[in-house]
Design a protein around this motif. Structure first.
Motif, PDB file in Angstrom:
ATOM      1  N   LEU A  74      37.218  33.196  50.587  1.00  0.00           N
ATOM      2  CA  LEU A  74      36.722  34.534  50.288  1.00  0.00           C
ATOM      3  C   LEU A  74      37.676  35.245  49.332  1.00  0.00           C
ATOM      4  O   LEU A  74      37.254  35.876  48.354  1.00  0.00           O
ATOM      5  CB  LEU A  74      36.575  35.351  51.580  1.00  0.00           C
ATOM      6  N   ALA A  75      38.970  35.109  49.611  1.00  0.00           N
ATOM      7  CA  ALA A  75      39.970  35.739  48.749  1.00  0.00           C
ATOM      8  C   ALA A  75      39.839  35.225  47.319  1.00  0.00           C
ATOM      9  O   ALA A  75      39.867  35.997  46.356  1.00  0.00           O
ATOM     10  CB  ALA A  75      41.376  35.469  49.292  1.00  0.00           C
ATOM     11  N   LEU A  76      39.678  33.909  47.171  1.00  0.00           N
ATOM     12  CA  LEU A  76      39.567  33.328  45.826  1.00  0.00           C
ATOM     13  C   LEU A  76      38.329  33.863  45.106  1.00  0.00           C
ATOM     14  O   LEU A  76      38.382  34.170  43.905  1.00  0.00           O
ATOM     15  CB  LEU A  76      39.532  31.798  45.909  1.00  0.00           C
ATOM     16  N   THR A  77      37.224  33.973  45.824  1.00  0.00           N
ATOM     17  CA  THR A  77      36.002  34.494  45.206  1.00  0.00           C
ATOM     18  C   THR A  77      36.226  35.908  44.667  1.00  0.00           C
ATOM     19  O   THR A  77      35.822  36.237  43.549  1.00  0.00           O
ATOM     20  CB  THR A  77      34.851  34.484  46.231  1.00  0.00           C
ATOM     21  N   GLY A 169      39.238  44.857  47.427  1.00  0.00           N
ATOM     22  CA  GLY A 169      40.237  43.803  47.631  1.00  0.00           C
ATOM     23  C   GLY A 169      41.188  44.155  48.761  1.00  0.00           C
ATOM     24  O   GLY A 169      41.478  43.335  49.636  1.00  0.00           O
ATOM     25  N   VAL A 170      41.666  45.383  48.748  1.00  0.00           N
ATOM     26  CA  VAL A 170      42.587  45.835  49.801  1.00  0.00           C
ATOM     27  C   VAL A 170      41.928  45.689  51.173  1.00  0.00           C
ATOM     28  O   VAL A 170      42.503  45.133  52.108  1.00  0.00           O
ATOM     29  CB  VAL A 170      42.998  47.308  49.570  1.00  0.00           C
ATOM     30  N   ARG A 171      40.706  46.152  51.277  1.00  0.00           N
ATOM     31  CA  ARG A 171      40.029  46.144  52.570  1.00  0.00           C
ATOM     32  C   ARG A 171      39.654  44.718  52.996  1.00  0.00           C
ATOM     33  O   ARG A 171      39.685  44.389  54.182  1.00  0.00           O
ATOM     34  CB  ARG A 171      38.776  47.020  52.515  1.00  0.00           C
ATOM     35  N   ALA A 172      39.275  43.885  52.037  1.00  0.00           N
ATOM     36  CA  ALA A 172      38.845  42.523  52.372  1.00  0.00           C
ATOM     37  C   ALA A 172      40.013  41.658  52.840  1.00  0.00           C
ATOM     38  O   ALA A 172      39.898  40.930  53.831  1.00  0.00           O
ATOM     39  CB  ALA A 172      38.162  41.879  51.168  1.00  0.00           C
ATOM     40  N   TYR A 173      41.150  41.724  52.147  1.00  0.00           N
ATOM     41  CA  TYR A 173      42.326  40.960  52.600  1.00  0.00           C
ATOM     42  C   TYR A 173      42.726  41.398  54.005  1.00  0.00           C
ATOM     43  O   TYR A 173      43.062  40.586  54.854  1.00  0.00           O
ATOM     44  CB  TYR A 173      43.502  41.152  51.637  1.00  0.00           C
ATOM     45  N   VAL A 230      31.794  50.305  49.477  1.00  0.00           N
ATOM     46  CA  VAL A 230      33.236  50.030  49.425  1.00  0.00           C
ATOM     47  C   VAL A 230      33.985  50.985  50.351  1.00  0.00           C
ATOM     48  O   VAL A 230      35.062  50.660  50.853  1.00  0.00           O
ATOM     49  CB  VAL A 230      33.760  50.186  47.975  1.00  0.00           C
ATOM     50  N   TYR A 231      33.418  52.172  50.590  1.00  0.00           N
ATOM     51  CA  TYR A 231      34.127  53.212  51.324  1.00  0.00           C
ATOM     52  C   TYR A 231      33.580  53.487  52.723  1.00  0.00           C
ATOM     53  O   TYR A 231      34.234  54.188  53.502  1.00  0.00           O
ATOM     54  CB  TYR A 231      34.159  54.495  50.471  1.00  0.00           C
ATOM     55  N   SER A 262      34.792  43.666  56.896  1.00  0.00           N
ATOM     56  CA  SER A 262      34.461  42.346  57.435  1.00  0.00           C
ATOM     57  C   SER A 262      34.164  41.395  56.274  1.00  0.00           C
ATOM     58  O   SER A 262      33.885  41.837  55.151  1.00  0.00           O
ATOM     59  CB  SER A 262      33.219  42.448  58.324  1.00  0.00           C
ATOM     60  N   GLY A 263      34.231  40.112  56.559  1.00  0.00           N
ATOM     61  CA  GLY A 263      33.890  39.119  55.546  1.00  0.00           C
ATOM     62  C   GLY A 263      32.479  39.327  55.021  1.00  0.00           C
ATOM     63  O   GLY A 263      32.239  39.265  53.815  1.00  0.00           O
ATOM     64  N   ASP A 264      31.576  39.618  55.909  1.00  0.00           N
ATOM     65  CA  ASP A 264      30.180  39.847  55.512  1.00  0.00           C
ATOM     66  C   ASP A 264      30.071  41.014  54.535  1.00  0.00           C
ATOM     67  O   ASP A 264      29.367  40.945  53.528  1.00  0.00           O
ATOM     68  CB  ASP A 264      29.316  40.151  56.740  1.00  0.00           C
ATOM     69  N   ASP A 265      30.739  42.111  54.865  1.00  0.00           N
ATOM     70  CA  ASP A 265      30.648  43.297  54.013  1.00  0.00           C
ATOM     71  C   ASP A 265      31.288  43.056  52.647  1.00  0.00           C
ATOM     72  O   ASP A 265      30.790  43.522  51.615  1.00  0.00           O
ATOM     73  CB  ASP A 265      31.300  44.506  54.702  1.00  0.00           C
ATOM     74  N   ALA A 266      32.408  42.328  52.648  1.00  0.00           N
ATOM     75  CA  ALA A 266      33.065  42.025  51.376  1.00  0.00           C
ATOM     76  C   ALA A 266      32.170  41.141  50.512  1.00  0.00           C
ATOM     77  O   ALA A 266      32.048  41.336  49.297  1.00  0.00           O
ATOM     78  CB  ALA A 266      34.412  41.341  51.625  1.00  0.00           C
TER      79      ALA A 266
END
Lengths: 276, 249
Positions: A74-77, A169-173, A230-231, A262-266
């Motif tokens: 997910l991070a790479l994407t 990015g901040v929230r997903a990591y 995002v928010y 969450s991963g889904d939201d990202a």
């Protein structure tokens, strides 16, 4: 691995199933990630080409897919997305030359490119393909002025999208941190990327005339409504039983903490810009 | 004992970076024998005097941060106490000529760090059975730092924020509870936002917000161990405490 296939299967449920991994796969994973730790030192010392070949001796099979690998994918994407965005932004001529904004974009672009290389090297055989991106999101935006929206509008959109990508990015990591606990070296590396994304987010927001931190769940002046996901969920004032609004009110309380995605939201946010 | 007080050099672009403190030579790093505060600030030429003497009685026993997640929470609490104290002093007496933008940023940082401090106090109190395990209120000494001088205040703020980022990045792997790891993650990104903003105030037209001095060739920010962080942060902390039982890996 096909990106759509990956995105389709990237769910929180799968991520939380990591506890069921058997010991064997945990061992192979640890080997892979301890190499990631040493890899970072190697890369810093020499500009050797990075890639899967460096991991040839520790292949992690697809069937032993586990949550750290998925978190990394997910991070790479997201890094692919950011890397291509800043590259195209700089190539587009929309960012005025010689300005603070150009310096900022060049520095961020350098980091996102490094993150892509770092994660590709770390993932080895589990690398995901780079998607085909559409930064117009189906015609909603024209950040590179490819469709004639005009430099000024394009520039405003280009800054707005950068803010959305960095805050995402901040929230997903952050949302993936718990999935990396079994791989301490990887967790540390992810945290080190996470804080760089936060530095980026702060500067992009300040370039746009906003505070560097997120107030409540406000997307901020000039942000398209499409960026609201995002928010969403940022207006939290209870942290482990403590009311953060108690001292200085809810604005300060929510600013002082970033919330995870969450991963889904990202994935849902990134998917707006992914064609295939 | 001869006093040997180490002060932060504000002219140094990296005053908090590990290895720059000449106190390091006095201390055996690695978590097993780390003392900080009054003890550490009285580093002696004689190695034998490095470790705190056993307390004569229970009354003036030196506080130890503790072990496991409680130890890490107390460690974070110490750093947040330092940041909150610093910005409280800045806020209560802003330097002359401060711009509206600088005042807004420094006010927000004061709010955020006080909130972080109070949060840790509450969270640790809830996590321990005995309130004696909660780090007491620390006292600080900024040496000859001139709070009326813009450059000195911003340089110190930058050092504190970068240190906070490196501290949380380094401590993440030492946390065993996913809930506490997430909390640390929620805070560290705000510290990074702070660091970026302060750097941007100091050098607006530059790449300094995420400069090459803190982000390496792989695009990774700094991560530092508690031992290294306490060595540098301890320059401002006058209250004695020890960190003998923190997790180290």
């Amino acid at each position: 691995m096909n990106i759509i296939h990956f995105l389709d299967h990237f769910t929180s449920d799968e991520l939380s199933s990591s506890k069921e991994q058997d010991k064997k796969s945990i061992v192979s994973r640890r080997q892979a990630f301890s190499q990631l730790g040493s890899l970072s030192k190697k890369l810093a010392m020499s500009a050797v080409p990075m890639g899967a070949a460096m991991f040839a001796s520790s292949k992690v099979k697809a069937q032993s897919m586990n949550s750290p690998v998925q978190a990394l994918q997910l991070a790479l994407t997201l890094e692919y997305l950011e890397d291509e965005f800043y590259r195209k932004a700089l190539e587009s001529g929309v960012v005025p030359g010689g300005t603070r904004a150009e310096k900022v974009y060049m520095q961020i672009s350098k980091h996102e490119s490094a993150h892509v290389d770092f994660l590709i090297a770390g993932l080895g055989d589990n690398v995901v393909d780079k998607p085909t991106f559409d930064f117009t999101a189906g015609g909603a935006f024209d950040p590179f002025n490819e469709n004639g929206v005009g430099q000024d509008t394009a520039y405003a959109q280009l800054l707005a999208l950068a803010q959305a990508f960095e805050d995402t990015g901040v929230r997903a990591y952050k949302g993936q941190a718990a999935n990396l606990m079994d791989a301490p070296d990887l967790l540390t590396a992810a945290l080190q990327i996470h804080s760089v994304e936060a530095r980026h987010a702060s500067e992009i927001r300040r370039l746009r005339g906003l505070k560097g931190w997120i107030v409540q769940d406000n997307r901020g002046a000039g942000m398209p409504e499409a960026t609201q996901p995002v928010y969403n969920g940022e207006a939290v004032t209870m942290q482990a039983g403590y009311d953060t609004a108690m001292e200085f009110g809810a604005d300060a309380g929510t600013e002082a903490y970033d919330e995870p995605l969450s991963g889904d939201d990202a994935v849902a946010i990134a998917s707006l810009f992914i064609v295939s | 004992m001869k006093k040997h007080k180490v002060k932060v050099s504000l002219s140094d672009s990296q005053p908090f970076q590990a290895g720059k403190s000449n106190r390091r030579q006095f201390i055996k790093l690695g978590g097993a024998s780390l003392a900080i505060g009054g003890m550490l600030l009285t580093a002696c030429e004689d190695d034998d005097e490095m470790m705190p003497n056993p307390p004569a009685n229970g009354e003036d026993e030196v506080f130890d941060l503790g072990s496991g997640d409680v130890g890490i929470l107390n460690y974070a609490y110490a750093l947040e106490q330092l940041e909150a104290d610093f910005y409280t002093r800045v806020y209560n007496n802003f330097y002359a000529g401060i711009t509206a933008e600088e005042q807004q940023v420094l006010t927000d940082l004061y709010y955020h760090e006080v909130i972080h401090r109070e949060f840790f106090k509450t969270a640790i109190s809830a996590a321990v059975s005995d309130s004696a395990q909660v780090l007491p209120e620390l006292e600080f000494d900024y040496g000859d730092l001139d709070f009326s001088n813009r450059d000195a205040v911003l340089a110190t703020a930058k050092a504190l924020e970068d240190t906070g980022v490196a501290a949380y990045n380094g401590a993440g792997r030492l946390i065993s509870s996913p809930d506490y790891l997430l909390i640390a993650g929620k805070i560290v990104s705000v510290e990074a936002r702070h660091a970026s903003a302060i750097r941007s105030l100091i050098n607006p037209d530059s790449t300094n917000f995420a400069g090459d001095d803190v982000v390496d060739a792989n695009g990774l920010d700094v991560a530092m161990s508690p031992a290294d962080i306490l060595t540098v942060a301890g320059q401002f902390i006058t209250t004695e405490f020890t960190a003998n039982n923190l997790p180290t890996s």
